[in-house]
Design an enzyme around this catalytic site. Structure first.
Site, PDB file in Angstrom:
ATOM      1  N   HIS A  88      -9.537   7.130  -7.173  1.00 50.67           N
ATOM      2  CA  HIS A  88      -9.689   7.488  -8.577  1.00 50.67           C
ATOM      3  C   HIS A  88     -11.161   7.630  -8.975  1.00 50.67           C
ATOM      4  O   HIS A  88     -12.011   6.819  -8.598  1.00 50.67           O
ATOM      5  CB  HIS A  88      -9.035   6.425  -9.462  1.00 50.67           C
ATOM      6  N   GLN A 123       1.091  14.279  -4.307  1.00 48.80           N
ATOM      7  CA  GLN A 123       2.271  14.509  -3.471  1.00 48.80           C
ATOM      8  C   GLN A 123       2.401  15.981  -3.096  1.00 48.80           C
ATOM      9  O   GLN A 123       2.722  16.317  -1.951  1.00 48.80           O
ATOM     10  CB  GLN A 123       3.542  14.045  -4.193  1.00 48.80           C
ATOM     11  N   LYS A 151      -3.332  -5.527  26.537  1.00 53.45           N
ATOM     12  CA  LYS A 151      -4.759  -5.752  26.296  1.00 53.45           C
ATOM     13  C   LYS A 151      -5.195  -4.823  25.177  1.00 53.45           C
ATOM     14  O   LYS A 151      -5.080  -3.592  25.293  1.00 53.45           O
ATOM     15  CB  LYS A 151      -5.584  -5.466  27.560  1.00 53.45           C
ATOM     16  N   ASN A 168      -5.156   7.486  -3.374  1.00 47.61           N
ATOM     17  CA  ASN A 168      -5.764   8.286  -4.432  1.00 47.61           C
ATOM     18  C   ASN A 168      -7.046   7.590  -4.886  1.00 47.61           C
ATOM     19  O   ASN A 168      -7.006   6.554  -5.551  1.00 47.61           O
ATOM     20  CB  ASN A 168      -4.783   8.417  -5.607  1.00 47.61           C
ATOM     21  N   THR A 215      -3.320  -9.158  31.679  1.00 41.73           N
ATOM     22  CA  THR A 215      -3.953  -8.228  30.744  1.00 41.73           C
ATOM     23  C   THR A 215      -5.362  -7.879  31.202  1.00 41.73           C
ATOM     24  O   THR A 215      -5.865  -6.804  30.880  1.00 41.73           O
ATOM     25  CB  THR A 215      -3.985  -8.804  29.318  1.00 41.73           C
ATOM     26  N   ASP A 216      -5.996  -8.767  31.960  1.00 43.86           N
ATOM     27  CA  ASP A 216      -7.315  -8.450  32.504  1.00 43.86           C
ATOM     28  C   ASP A 216      -7.234  -7.265  33.460  1.00 43.86           C
ATOM     29  O   ASP A 216      -8.167  -6.451  33.535  1.00 43.86           O
ATOM     30  CB  ASP A 216      -7.891  -9.670  33.225  1.00 43.86           C
ATOM     31  N   PHE A 239      -3.079  16.225 -13.732  1.00 45.52           N
ATOM     32  CA  PHE A 239      -1.968  15.275 -13.655  1.00 45.52           C
ATOM     33  C   PHE A 239      -1.421  15.085 -15.062  1.00 45.52           C
ATOM     34  O   PHE A 239      -2.059  14.453 -15.910  1.00 45.52           O
ATOM     35  CB  PHE A 239      -2.429  13.942 -13.067  1.00 45.52           C
ATOM     36  N   ARG A 276      -9.372  17.158 -13.165  1.00 45.62           N
ATOM     37  CA  ARG A 276      -9.793  15.869 -12.634  1.00 45.62           C
ATOM     38  C   ARG A 276     -10.344  16.030 -11.225  1.00 45.62           C
ATOM     39  O   ARG A 276     -10.111  17.046 -10.554  1.00 45.62           O
ATOM     40  CB  ARG A 276      -8.627  14.882 -12.602  1.00 45.62           C
TER      41      ARG A 276
END
Length: 330
Positions: free
Chosen positions: A282, A254, A12, A280, A57-58, A159, A176
């Site tokens: 940007h 990373q 469920k 990322n 599932t109930d 970077f 950045r």
């Protein structure tokens, strides 16, 4: 052509439960989304349609609500442990249970008058947990984590020096914005000690539920270990993630990811493995030249797609990698 049944499970999904604890005029709230998956001796229902081994599932849904009433919800992890053990120890045909939980945080609203019962949804992140119990060998696995933890450094990131080919147009940058939505999962080394007391004495395969093969609760060496303080562990782990993000001068996302994971492993002895998925987010400088203006790293456009996606696992030395890569899928 002949066929055979492979791995299967059923359950469920997304049972929404809100538990209010009343302490006089002061109320406390736990808000969970609980998904239960069970597996075991289920060949007959697939081959012949026999439901003799199928717990509806109930019933799983009802169990979530009854357990919330009878046991309360101290933490997502402990609540999931109670549920997983109940389903595996309660039915011979059920051999394995996996419980996934999302927790939505609320904070109290300060207000005049009697009582403290007003809350506002806290939107910083969603806490998650996955609890798996295998009754065949009494093995437990608890994976905690979070999603949608949005963080940003407005400087302290660059970077450059990256590989290039005929299609590379990206310019290098020494300053950045670095922003991401952290999706992280971490695996606890806890294997079953200090289990909820209502399960003591129940058996799976002739031994107490959660016992290792030698009789020690969840420990191959027979060494009984205490259950962690799940809430404290979560808060401290989140704090270390944030501090590592803020304190790392980033040469790449990373590198930042690895520093975040390494800090958690170094500072939290109960955690052996942590996995991340970091999109990322940007931010590009807007060209203000047509308006006769310089843009000295002040005005950016936030792009939601496409985005870079950085994924990796950081492990304690000697630990086995067990967190599935798709568990942190963005």
């Amino acid at each position: 052509m002949p066929t055979t049944l492979g791995f299967n499970q059923y359950g469920k999904a997304e049972n929404r439960v809100v538990r209010i604890t009343r302490d006089g005029g002061t109320h406390h709230i736990k808000d969970l989304n609980v998904s239960v998956s069970l597996s075991g001796d289920m060949a007959d229902v697939h081959y012949s349609g026999s439901n003799a081994h199928v717990l509806p599932t109930d019933t799983m849904k009802n169990t979530v609500y009854v357990f919330a009433k009878e046991h309360g919800i101290a933490s997502a992890e402990e609540f999931g442990i109670r549920l997983a053990r109940h389903f595996v120890t309660g039915r011979d045909a059920i051999h394995r249970a996996r419980v996934r939980i999302e927790e939505y945080a609320w904070e109290r609203i300060a207000a005049a008058g009697e009582g403290e019962h007003s809350f506002v949804r806290r939107g910083q992140e969603t806490r998650v947990a996955q609890i798996t119990f295998d009754g065949a060998d009494g093995a437990w696995e608890v994976i905690s984590g979070l999603t949608d933890l949005t963080v940003l450094n407005s400087t302290g990131s660059e970077f450059r020096g990256f590989a290039r080919d005929a299609y590379t147009t990206l310019a290098e940058t020494r300053d950045r914005i670095l922003a991401t939505d952290v999706s992280a999962r971490w695996r606890h080394r806890w294997t079953g000690g200090g289990v909820p007391p209502e399960t003591v004495g129940r058996t799976v395969g002739g031994r107490a539920a959660g016992d290792g093969a030698d009789g020690g609760v969840g420990s191959a060496a027979g060494e009984r270990e205490a259950m962690p303080d799940w809430n404290e562990s979560y808060e401290q782990t989140k704090s270390h993630l944030l501090r590592a993000f803020a304190e790392t001068y980033s040469l790449s996302l990373q590198q930042t990811l690895y520093r975040m994971g390494a800090r958690v492993i170094d500072h939290r002895a109960e955690i052996d493995e942590i996995r991340f998925a970091l999109p990322n987010k940007h931010h590009f400088l807007v060209d203000l030249g047509p308006f006769g203006l310089e843009n000295d790293n002040e005005v950016y456009v936030a792009a939601d797609r496409p985005y870079g996606l950085i994924e990796a696992t950081v492990l304690r030395d000697g630990a086995e990698q067990r967190i599935p890569p798709d568990l942190t899928a963005v």
